[in-house]
Structures are given as structure tokens and as C-alpha cells.
Design a protein around this motif. Structure first.
Motif, PDB file in Angstrom:
ATOM      1  N   VAL A 175       0.865  -1.186   0.000  1.00 39.10           N
ATOM      2  CA  VAL A 175       0.000   0.000   0.000  1.00 39.10           C
ATOM      3  C   VAL A 175       0.896   1.228   0.000  1.00 39.10           C
ATOM      4  O   VAL A 175       2.121   1.132   0.035  1.00 39.10           O
ATOM      5  N   LYS A 176       0.281   2.422  -0.018  1.00 39.82           N
ATOM      6  CA  LYS A 176       1.077   3.641  -0.130  1.00 39.82           C
ATOM      7  C   LYS A 176       1.745   4.028   1.190  1.00 39.82           C
ATOM      8  O   LYS A 176       2.923   4.395   1.217  1.00 39.82           O
ATOM      9  N   TYR A 177       0.985   3.973   2.302  1.00 47.53           N
ATOM     10  CA  TYR A 177       1.525   4.392   3.598  1.00 47.53           C
ATOM     11  C   TYR A 177       1.141   3.397   4.688  1.00 47.53           C
ATOM     12  O   TYR A 177       0.024   2.868   4.691  1.00 47.53           O
ATOM     13  N   GLY A 178       2.045   3.187   5.628  1.00 50.54           N
ATOM     14  CA  GLY A 178       1.762   2.270   6.724  1.00 50.54           C
ATOM     15  C   GLY A 178       2.343   2.753   8.036  1.00 50.54           C
ATOM     16  O   GLY A 178       3.231   3.618   8.083  1.00 50.54           O
ATOM     17  N   GLU A 179       1.825   2.208   9.141  1.00 54.58           N
ATOM     18  CA  GLU A 179       2.378   2.403  10.482  1.00 54.58           C
ATOM     19  C   GLU A 179       2.708   1.030  11.060  1.00 54.58           C
ATOM     20  O   GLU A 179       1.913   0.088  10.938  1.00 54.58           O
ATOM     21  N   GLY A 180       3.884   0.929  11.700  1.00 52.98           N
ATOM     22  CA  GLY A 180       4.341  -0.352  12.209  1.00 52.98           C
ATOM     23  C   GLY A 180       4.276  -0.451  13.721  1.00 52.98           C
ATOM     24  O   GLY A 180       4.435   0.548  14.429  1.00 52.98           O
ATOM     25  N   TYR A 181       4.094  -1.690  14.199  1.00 55.60           N
ATOM     26  CA  TYR A 181       3.952  -1.933  15.634  1.00 55.60           C
ATOM     27  C   TYR A 181       4.704  -3.193  16.058  1.00 55.60           C
ATOM     28  O   TYR A 181       4.803  -4.164  15.302  1.00 55.60           O
ATOM     29  N   ILE A 182       5.194  -3.148  17.294  1.00 58.09           N
ATOM     30  CA  ILE A 182       5.801  -4.298  17.949  1.00 58.09           C
ATOM     31  C   ILE A 182       4.795  -4.849  18.949  1.00 58.09           C
ATOM     32  O   ILE A 182       4.140  -4.087  19.674  1.00 58.09           O
ATOM     33  N   SER A 183       4.670  -6.161  19.022  1.00 58.19           N
ATOM     34  CA  SER A 183       3.815  -6.793  20.026  1.00 58.19           C
ATOM     35  C   SER A 183       4.595  -7.906  20.707  1.00 58.19           C
ATOM     36  O   SER A 183       5.082  -8.829  20.041  1.00 58.19           O
TER      37      SER A 183
END
Length: 245
Positions: free
Chosen positions: A220-228
Motif C-alpha cells: 500500500v502507499k503508507y503504513g504504520e508499524g507496531y511491535i507486540s
């Protein structure tokens, strides 16, 4: 007010930089979302406590969050100890979020990692019956533990466990970040203040570049990343097909 999602940042603007796209997405999906800032950002080189509150209110309006409060811990000097854990536990039990989104566990700014661990510990302890807290009126609070704690990426890159598509709300996300006119680059009076690591045009360019890179990882064009730290599971493979873009 019971919330679906509570985003926590040690400094006003952490939430906007780290997870505001995700929050805007969830609000558009009908979720109740709140923000808790741990400190007033009083050690920031640019701006003041008053301007930070004004900017935080403006950013909250841009995101559309349902509630925002500040726990007024000491910027730079708060600790992950019983006193601070209980203060945060009281807020967690007040809002009873299903998901907490928190500072990263290790980063360039020592406050970020310390806050990330404080939030993670408080989320666990909040689920223990024998940990006692009271609400603002002095009434005992019931235990509450969120189902997931996700840590948003900050300055240092960490390989994410989860990437969320924020393409449709990216411009709104950037407006929330830019609400902090004394912190980040602008053409206004803030340019008369000292230049800092985050006040140059290059910093906001890097914010966009990070979102583009994470978006590319999932097509996709833009993303946000996360740690779990907790493994994220699905009930069936249908979830993978439904989420494919």
C-alpha cells in the motif's frame, strides 16, 4: 468513558508521530479512542507547557479522539516504579481499553523506552485484583487488563510485527503532527527558536519516508508499524484473504 483503544505517549506529539493514522482509521470505523500523555513535555527546547497543551488540543481535534488527558509526570525524570505505575493503572482502569498503543521499548530518547516499559508493566499489574487504586472521587476501581499492548515505532527502526494501512488518512495524520507548530518545521514564528533534531524540514520528510517504506512492505502507499510482545493470532485463514489489498 470506556474506550476501545487508548494511545499513550510520554510526550505530547509521540502519539501523533507514532500511531495517529491508526487512531484516525479506528475512529472512522466507529471505535472510541482516547489519548493519555504521561508528561507535559516541559523539557522540550522549543515552545512552553502552555503551547504544548494548545497544540495537543488542536491535534486531538484533527484526529477526532474522544478524550485526552495528561498525567503530569516529570518529563525526563519519571520512573518505572510503584508510584508511577499506580498512577497509570488508575487511568487504565478508568478507561478500560481493549487495546493499548504505547511508546517503543528501546529508542534514541531514553524517555521513550522507559515509558514503553512503564506502560507494559502497568497494563499487566492493572489486571491484578490485589493492586488497589481509586478513581477521582475516591471510589475503589475494578481490575482491568487490555487484551493487547502494541508499541509504535519511534526514532530508531525496529522490525514491526504488524503493519497497518493508513493510506486513506495519511494527510489527516500529517495535519495532526503539524499541529505542533513549535516542535516541527513551519514558516511561522517558531523559526526564531533554536533549531533542534526534530525542527528541520528533513525530520518531517523522514516521517513520510518511514510511512512510505512500511506501506510498501504490505503493498500500500503508507503504513504504520507496531511491535507486540504477545503473539497476534487469527481464527481462520479467511482473515488473511479479507485483509489483502
Amino acid at each position: 468513558m470506556k474506550l476501545d483503544i487508548l494511545a499513550i505517549g510520554v510526550h505530547p506529539d509521540d502519539v501523533e508521530l507514532g500511531c495517529s493514522g491508526t487512531l484516525i482509521n479506528e475512529i472512522k470505523n466507529g471505535k472510541k479512542v482516547g489519548v493519555v500523555d504521561l508528561t507535559q513535555g516541559e523539557l522540550g527546547t522549543r515552545g512552553t507547557i502552555d503551547t504544548r497543551y494548545t497544540e495537543a488540543v488542536k491535534a486531538a481535534e484533527v484526529m477526532g479522539v474522544h478524550v485526552r488527558e495528561n498525567l503530569k509526570m516529570r518529563d525526563g525524570f519519571f520512573k518505572n516504579d510503584e508510584e508511577h505505575q499506580l498512577k497509570l493503572i488508575s487511568a487504565l482502569r478508568k478507561y478500560q481499553p481493549e487495546i493499548v498503543i504505547a511508546n517503543i521499548l528501546h529508542d534514541r530518547h531514553p524517555d521513550h523506552g522507559r515509558a514503553g516499559h512503564l506502560i507494559a508493566d502497568a497494563c499487566f499489574l492493572s489486571g491484578l485484583t490485589k493492586v488497589k487504586t481509586n478513581d477521582e472521587d475516591g471510589n475503589p476501581q475494578e481490575k482491568w487488563r487490555p487484551k493487547y499492548v502494541l508499541h509504535y515505532l519511534q526514532d530508531w527502526y525496529h522490525e514491526p510485527d504488524l503493519i497497518i494501512d493508513i493510506s486513506d488518512v495519511f494527510e489527516q495524520r500529517m495535519k495532526a503532527i503539524e499541529a505542533y507548530g513549535t516542535q516541527f518545521f513551519s514558516t511561522g514564528e517558531a523559526n526564531d527558536e533554536p533549531v533542534t533534531y526534530i525542527s528541520t524540514p528533513d525530520f518531517l520528510d523522514s516521517v513520510t519516508a518511514r510511512a512510505r517504506m512500511l506501506g510498501k512492505r504490505i503493498g500500500v502507499k503508507y503504513g504504520e508499524g507496531y511491535i507486540s510482545e504477545k503473539k497476534i493470532g487469527i481464527r481462520s485463514l479467511d482473515a488473511l484473504v479479507q485483509n489483502e489489498t
